[in-house]
Design an enzyme around this catalytic site. Structure first.
Site, mmCIF file in Angstrom:
data_model
loop_
_atom_site.group_PDB
_atom_site.id
_atom_site.type_symbol
_atom_site.label_atom_id
_atom_site.label_comp_id
_atom_site.label_asym_id
_atom_site.label_seq_id
_atom_site.Cartn_x
_atom_site.Cartn_y
_atom_site.Cartn_z
ATOM 1 N N GLU A 3 13.974 -38.066 25.731
ATOM 2 C CA GLU A 3 13.267 -37.472 26.871
ATOM 3 C C GLU A 3 13.549 -38.230 28.163
ATOM 4 O O GLU A 3 13.454 -39.458 28.208
ATOM 5 C CB GLU A 3 11.765 -37.493 26.582
ATOM 6 C CG GLU A 3 10.951 -36.908 27.721
ATOM 7 C CD GLU A 3 9.449 -37.066 27.491
ATOM 8 O OE1 GLU A 3 9.036 -37.288 26.339
ATOM 9 O OE2 GLU A 3 8.704 -36.970 28.488
ATOM 10 N N ARG A 29 2.376 -48.260 32.598
ATOM 11 C CA ARG A 29 1.758 -47.750 31.369
ATOM 12 C C ARG A 29 1.546 -48.887 30.374
ATOM 13 O O ARG A 29 2.436 -49.704 30.175
ATOM 14 C CB ARG A 29 2.654 -46.672 30.752
ATOM 15 C CG ARG A 29 2.848 -45.531 31.730
ATOM 16 C CD ARG A 29 3.500 -44.330 31.136
ATOM 17 N NE ARG A 29 3.606 -43.290 32.160
ATOM 18 C CZ ARG A 29 4.225 -42.128 31.996
ATOM 19 N NH1 ARG A 29 4.784 -41.850 30.827
ATOM 20 N NH2 ARG A 29 4.269 -41.256 32.972
ATOM 21 N N ARG A 33 15.351 -44.566 32.620
ATOM 22 C CA ARG A 33 16.033 -43.891 31.513
ATOM 23 C C ARG A 33 17.345 -43.261 31.983
ATOM 24 O O ARG A 33 18.292 -43.143 31.210
ATOM 25 C CB ARG A 33 15.121 -42.825 30.889
ATOM 26 C CG ARG A 33 14.009 -43.453 30.068
ATOM 27 C CD ARG A 33 13.179 -42.434 29.311
ATOM 28 N NE ARG A 33 12.113 -43.106 28.558
ATOM 29 C CZ ARG A 33 11.272 -42.485 27.746
ATOM 30 N NH1 ARG A 33 11.356 -41.174 27.562
ATOM 31 N NH2 ARG A 33 10.346 -43.161 27.097
ATOM 32 N N SER A 93 9.883 -34.332 32.030
ATOM 33 C CA SER A 93 8.906 -33.445 31.430
ATOM 34 C C SER A 93 8.337 -32.613 32.564
ATOM 35 O O SER A 93 7.815 -33.169 33.523
ATOM 36 C CB SER A 93 7.828 -34.300 30.763
ATOM 37 O OG SER A 93 6.988 -33.500 29.976
ATOM 38 N N ARG A 133 11.319 -47.754 27.037
ATOM 39 C CA ARG A 133 9.850 -47.786 27.036
ATOM 40 C C ARG A 133 9.359 -49.087 27.668
ATOM 41 O O ARG A 133 9.322 -50.124 27.021
ATOM 42 C CB ARG A 133 9.336 -47.649 25.597
ATOM 43 C CG ARG A 133 7.848 -47.331 25.493
ATOM 44 C CD ARG A 133 7.440 -47.067 24.049
ATOM 45 N NE ARG A 133 8.157 -45.922 23.498
ATOM 46 C CZ ARG A 133 7.796 -44.658 23.667
ATOM 47 N NH1 ARG A 133 6.718 -44.367 24.354
ATOM 48 N NH2 ARG A 133 8.495 -43.680 23.127
#
Length: 426
Positions: free
Chosen positions: A349, A262, A391, A352, A277
RNA sequence: GGAGAAUUGUCCGAGUGGCUUAAGGAGCACGCUUGGAAAGCGUGUAUACGGUUUUCCGUAUCGAGGGUUCGAAUCCCUCAUUCUCCUCCA
């Protein structure tokens, strides 16, 4: 992609529901006007084509009988030119319709809270309690750096910031975690294990909804029509792109580990440290293809599958139902799992899980043939992380850290770590 | 990377510019036949869009996209995929 017929037939209600997701009313009015214009041209063009087909048959007949057909041919030459002109206009118009329609997000499911952003999200349930320490817990990047298992500096040197090297037991921990996750999904949750391509073409990215609106978020390969996948959802969901499945074969469950790439455009300055991130991170993804009537049950099950991992790892988390404004582009309903991150004293988070209903199926043309009447219809696609591995490493390091800066390995992972029970500086 | 061949409906397969509205076969569904089955016979058997509406009618679709033509599965161009051979390689 929303059904244009549905927008047409249920215009005001659709407009209102999309309004809760921040779509301007004018956008739909514009779409409606374009669509009306488009249908008008289709009729014009098709009438002319019908005429041409009829006259062409006459010409063929005359030619066979060695009769003269010059007048008809001359007339059809004009008609042909007219059709060409109309079709050119039509193509332009269809591009405009598609451009607007492809940029519209999915309709929110009635069960989700209406709101502009995450403020309106609802906590559905909570598992475990925030880990308590009799010392000041360190952030995972400090733990990782001093243990010599995470190397962010060299990651930045070799690639750029937001990349890292895992070393030694750090690398092993990451590998242990994703193997544990995959094993759980394939043995207890009935998923089929997949290793997908890590590059995908534009059609695939359009199919899942990344394109055309979110091109800035991905890394594209120069001079190649290929993009590094931002999630395995892209190849997994597009597995059945342009295919018609049999109803008896549904549901289908796929799981895959893949790196996710990303660009993180627009997130400069946010979560700049650690594993939260990154431009590249591993993720175990779950994707389901389901019958429409079952898809919401499947969403609950998929969410539970992701929770199962956190529970077995003993990581405290909560389940959040996203509001209309916070729900992603392709999703009709999304649950986020948020894991406890001690050093930040908050939940972050880590998964999802979404039901996109027929939104992606419509874009990617994934359908199924119904047993009852043999008719073809779009199926529903779901996707969820189970889990974001980086994460999870961060959460595990922080929640299982000990006073001396070492990290305890949870029971279930010890076999995957080759018997290693804790990571400490050597 | 180089050379050649191929791609037609659920499947096999014919089709080199107009009686193709894609032949023929297989499969599947329904019906007839039968004590029952098989065989046989008959009928049907795609998707998308538009118009109409619980029926139809039209347009498009022969790997994808362009072009030539009054008219393209058929001719031309570009691309993709598959196979064979060479080259390279893990």
């Amino acid at each position: 992609m929303l059904d244009i017929k549905r927008i047409r037939n249920d215009f005001e209600a659709t407009k209102e529901r999309l309004g809760t997701r921040g779509v301007a009313a004018e956008e739909l009015d514009h779409l409606k006007a374009l669509d009306e214009n488009r249908r008008e041209l289709i009729q014009k063009s098709e009438h002319l084509k019908k005429h041409r087909n009829e006259v062409s048959a006459d010409i063929a007949e005359k030619k066979r009988n060695k009769e003269d057909a010059q007048d008809a041919i001359a007339a059809m030459k004009k008609v042909g030119a007219e059709i060409k002109a109309i079709d050119a206009d039509l193509e332009l118009l269809e591009e405009q319709v598609n451009a607007v329609a492809a940029g519209l997000p999915n309709l929110p499911h009635p069960s989700i809270p209406v709101g502009a952003d995450e403020e309106s999200n609802i906590e559905v349930r909570k598992w475990g309690k925030p880990t308590e320490f009799d010392f000041e817990p360190q952030p995972h990047w400090d733990l990782g750096t001093s243990l010599g298992i995470l190397d962010f500096e060299r990651g930045a040197k070799v690639a750029r910031s937001r990349f890292l090297f895992y070393r030694g037991l750090g690398a092993r921990l990451e590998r242990a975690l994703y193997n544990f996750m995959l094993d759980l999904h394939i043995t207890e949750h009935d998923y089929e294990e997949i290793i997908p391509p890590y590059l995908a073409n534009d059609d695939a990215l359009y199919g899942t909804g990344q394109f055309p609106k979110f091109k800035e978020d991905v890394f594209q390969i120069k001079n190649q029509p290929l993009t590094l996948i931002p999630t395995a959802e892209v190849p997994l969901t597009n597995f059945y792109q342009n295919e018609i499945l049999e109803e008896k074969d549904l549901p289908k469950y796929f799981t895959a580990l893949s790196p996710s790439f990303r660009s993180e455009a627009g997130s400069a300055g946010r979560d700049t440290r650690g594993l939260i991130r990154l431009h590249q991170f591993n993720k175990v993804e779950m994707v389901k293809f389901a019958k429409p009537e079952d898809s919401y049950d499947e969403l609950e099950k998929m969410t539970n599958n992701a929770e199962d991992i956190l529970q077995k790892l003993g990581l405290p988390y909560r389940v959040i139902l996203l509001s209309t404004g916070d729900t992603g582009f392709a999703a009709a309903k999304t649950y986020d799992l948020e894991v406890w991150i001690p050093a930040q004293n908050t939940y972050r988070e880590i998964s999802s899980c979404s039901n996109t209903e027929d939104f992606q199926a419509r874009r990617a043309m994934i359908r199924y043939r119904k047993e009852s009447d043999g008719k073809v219809d779009y199926l529903h696609t779901l996707n969820g992380s189970g889990l974001a591995v980086g994460r999870t490493v961060a959460a595990l390091m922080e929640n299982y850290q000990q006073k001396d800066g070492s990290i305890k390995i949870p029971e279930v992972l010890v076999p995957y770590m080759g018997g290693v029970k804790e990571i400490r500086r050597t």
